[in-house]
Design a protein around this motif. Structure first.
Motif, PDB file in Angstrom:
ATOM      1  N   THR A 139     -41.394-156.316  26.553  1.00 20.30           N
ATOM      2  CA  THR A 139     -41.537-155.275  25.538  1.00 20.30           C
ATOM      3  C   THR A 139     -41.736-153.912  26.183  1.00 20.30           C
ATOM      4  O   THR A 139     -42.452-153.782  27.184  1.00 20.30           O
ATOM      5  N   VAL A 140     -41.105-152.923  25.583  1.00 19.02           N
ATOM      6  CA  VAL A 140     -41.325-151.533  25.963  1.00 19.02           C
ATOM      7  C   VAL A 140     -41.907-150.813  24.747  1.00 19.02           C
ATOM      8  O   VAL A 140     -41.574-151.145  23.609  1.00 19.02           O
ATOM      9  N   TYR A 141     -42.800-149.864  25.007  1.00 18.65           N
ATOM     10  CA  TYR A 141     -43.510-149.166  23.955  1.00 18.65           C
ATOM     11  C   TYR A 141     -43.246-147.665  24.030  1.00 18.65           C
ATOM     12  O   TYR A 141     -42.949-147.124  25.103  1.00 18.65           O
ATOM     13  N   LEU A 142     -43.383-147.021  22.899  1.00 16.24           N
ATOM     14  CA  LEU A 142     -43.385-145.565  22.860  1.00 16.24           C
ATOM     15  C   LEU A 142     -44.572-145.137  21.999  1.00 16.24           C
ATOM     16  O   LEU A 142     -44.539-145.299  20.783  1.00 16.24           O
ATOM     17  N   GLN A 143     -45.601-144.637  22.663  1.00 17.90           N
ATOM     18  CA  GLN A 143     -46.767-144.122  21.951  1.00 17.90           C
ATOM     19  C   GLN A 143     -46.514-142.656  21.634  1.00 17.90           C
ATOM     20  O   GLN A 143     -46.295-141.859  22.549  1.00 17.90           O
ATOM     21  N   MET A 144     -46.541-142.331  20.358  1.00 19.16           N
ATOM     22  CA  MET A 144     -46.244-140.971  19.919  1.00 19.16           C
ATOM     23  C   MET A 144     -47.496-140.374  19.292  1.00 19.16           C
ATOM     24  O   MET A 144     -48.003-140.896  18.296  1.00 19.16           O
ATOM     25  N   ASN A 145     -47.985-139.312  19.879  1.00 20.59           N
ATOM     26  CA  ASN A 145     -49.166-138.614  19.380  1.00 20.59           C
ATOM     27  C   ASN A 145     -48.801-137.195  18.959  1.00 20.59           C
ATOM     28  O   ASN A 145     -47.754-136.676  19.336  1.00 20.59           O
ATOM     29  N   SER A 146     -49.681-136.574  18.207  1.00 22.34           N
ATOM     30  CA  SER A 146     -49.480-135.187  17.758  1.00 22.34           C
ATOM     31  C   SER A 146     -48.085-135.003  17.164  1.00 22.34           C
ATOM     32  O   SER A 146     -47.360-134.063  17.507  1.00 22.34           O
ATOM     33  N   LEU A 147     -47.734-135.896  16.287  1.00 22.81           N
ATOM     34  CA  LEU A 147     -46.389-135.879  15.724  1.00 22.81           C
ATOM     35  C   LEU A 147     -46.143-134.640  14.887  1.00 22.81           C
ATOM     36  O   LEU A 147     -47.049-134.118  14.219  1.00 22.81           O
ATOM     37  N   ARG A 148     -44.900-134.193  14.921  1.00 24.03           N
ATOM     38  CA  ARG A 148     -44.469-132.991  14.205  1.00 24.03           C
ATOM     39  C   ARG A 148     -43.333-133.363  13.263  1.00 24.03           C
ATOM     40  O   ARG A 148     -42.618-134.342  13.522  1.00 24.03           O
ATOM     41  N   PRO A 149     -43.114-132.589  12.226  1.00 22.32           N
ATOM     42  CA  PRO A 149     -41.979-132.888  11.328  1.00 22.32           C
ATOM     43  C   PRO A 149     -40.653-132.955  12.072  1.00 22.32           C
ATOM     44  O   PRO A 149     -39.786-133.760  11.709  1.00 22.32           O
ATOM     45  N   GLU A 150     -40.501-132.168  13.113  1.00 27.15           N
ATOM     46  CA  GLU A 150     -39.248-132.191  13.875  1.00 27.15           C
ATOM     47  C   GLU A 150     -39.071-133.458  14.712  1.00 27.15           C
ATOM     48  O   GLU A 150     -38.017-133.663  15.316  1.00 27.15           O
ATOM     49  N   ASP A 151     -40.081-134.311  14.759  1.00 28.15           N
ATOM     50  CA  ASP A 151     -39.942-135.612  15.415  1.00 28.15           C
ATOM     51  C   ASP A 151     -39.307-136.647  14.487  1.00 28.15           C
ATOM     52  O   ASP A 151     -39.018-137.774  14.916  1.00 28.15           O
ATOM     53  N   THR A 152     -39.103-136.276  13.231  1.00 25.87           N
ATOM     54  CA  THR A 152     -38.474-137.181  12.278  1.00 25.87           C
ATOM     55  C   THR A 152     -37.073-137.550  12.756  1.00 25.87           C
ATOM     56  O   THR A 152     -36.248-136.678  13.021  1.00 25.87           O
ATOM     57  N   ALA A 153     -36.828-138.846  12.882  1.00 31.31           N
ATOM     58  CA  ALA A 153     -35.543-139.310  13.404  1.00 31.31           C
ATOM     59  C   ALA A 153     -35.505-140.828  13.365  1.00 31.31           C
ATOM     60  O   ALA A 153     -36.536-141.490  13.183  1.00 31.31           O
ATOM     61  N   VAL A 154     -34.314-141.353  13.571  1.00 33.98           N
ATOM     62  CA  VAL A 154     -34.174-142.773  13.876  1.00 33.98           C
ATOM     63  C   VAL A 154     -34.320-142.917  15.382  1.00 33.98           C
ATOM     64  O   VAL A 154     -33.622-142.239  16.140  1.00 33.98           O
ATOM     65  N   TYR A 155     -35.231-143.774  15.801  1.00 33.54           N
ATOM     66  CA  TYR A 155     -35.506-143.989  17.214  1.00 33.54           C
ATOM     67  C   TYR A 155     -34.841-145.278  17.680  1.00 33.54           C
ATOM     68  O   TYR A 155     -34.968-146.325  17.031  1.00 33.54           O
ATOM     69  N   TYR A 156     -34.158-145.190  18.819  1.00 32.06           N
ATOM     70  CA  TYR A 156     -33.444-146.319  19.399  1.00 32.06           C
ATOM     71  C   TYR A 156     -33.984-146.630  20.780  1.00 32.06           C
ATOM     72  O   TYR A 156     -34.289-145.720  21.557  1.00 32.06           O
ATOM     73  N   CYS A 157     -34.058-147.918  21.094  1.00 32.73           N
ATOM     74  CA  CYS A 157     -34.346-148.284  22.475  1.00 32.73           C
ATOM     75  C   CYS A 157     -33.045-148.729  23.143  1.00 32.73           C
ATOM     76  O   CYS A 157     -32.107-149.173  22.470  1.00 32.73           O
ATOM     77  N   ALA A 158     -33.005-148.576  24.448  1.00 32.42           N
ATOM     78  CA  ALA A 158     -31.805-148.895  25.211  1.00 32.42           C
ATOM     79  C   ALA A 158     -32.202-149.420  26.579  1.00 32.42           C
ATOM     80  O   ALA A 158     -33.297-149.127  27.072  1.00 32.42           O
ATOM     81  N   ALA A 159     -31.292-150.181  27.181  1.00 31.98           N
ATOM     82  CA  ALA A 159     -31.547-150.769  28.495  1.00 31.98           C
ATOM     83  C   ALA A 159     -30.429-150.402  29.460  1.00 31.98           C
ATOM     84  O   ALA A 159     -29.262-150.306  29.078  1.00 31.98           O
ATOM     85  N   ARG A 160     -30.813-150.204  30.705  1.00 27.70           N
ATOM     86  CA  ARG A 160     -29.838-149.940  31.765  1.00 27.70           C
ATOM     87  C   ARG A 160     -30.172-150.862  32.942  1.00 27.70           C
ATOM     88  O   ARG A 160     -31.353-151.142  33.207  1.00 27.70           O
ATOM     89  N   GLU A 161     -29.178-151.320  33.627  1.00 27.64           N
ATOM     90  CA  GLU A 161     -29.415-152.147  34.806  1.00 27.64           C
ATOM     91  C   GLU A 161     -30.178-151.317  35.839  1.00 27.64           C
ATOM     92  O   GLU A 161     -29.947-150.108  35.957  1.00 27.64           O
TER      93      GLU A 161
END
Length: 118
Positions: free
Chosen positions: A77-99
């Motif tokens: 599992t990979v995590y993204l802890q998001m603090n101090s969120l702003r309206p401009e952070d509104t989005a669809v968030y995607y995770c991705a993997a690279r070799e």
């Protein structure tokens, strides 16, 4: 590798949210992992990256100091802890993997929507 992102939702400005990305199908520790986001009407943009071991991270300037990427190789599992969120952070968030030896992301999960209300 298959990726499943989760954790999105509605949060007030100034609040926090933690996103999760569960990986399956391959040896997770062989992959660097990234988070990207796409806001309505905008192109997808890089948010953060973590290398295969978790030692090295990188962030977009827009989230530096507010977001933290981490991983647990034992839990795939990979995590993204998001603090101090702003309206401009509104989005669809995607995770991705690279070799681990490559820079381009070859595997993508479905997105999870984060909406930050003002």
């Amino acid at each position: 590798v298959q990726l499943q992102a989760s954790g999105g939702g509605l949060v007030q400005a100034g609040g926090s949210r933690r996103l999760f990305c569960a990986a399956s199908g391959r040896t997770f520790s062989n992959y660097g992992m990234g988070w990207f986001r796409q806001a309505p009407g905008k192109e997808r943009e890089f948010v953060a990256d973590i290398n295969y071991s978790g030692v090295s991270t990188a962030y977009a300037d827009s989230v530096k100091g507010r977001f933290t990427i981490s991983r647990d190789n034992a839990k795939n599992t990979v995590y993204l802890q998001m603090n101090s969120l702003r309206p401009e952070d509104t989005a669809v968030y995607y995770c991705a993997a690279r070799e681990r030896t490559r820079l381009e992301y070859a595997y993508w999960g479905q997105g999870t929507l984060v909406t930050v209300s003002s």
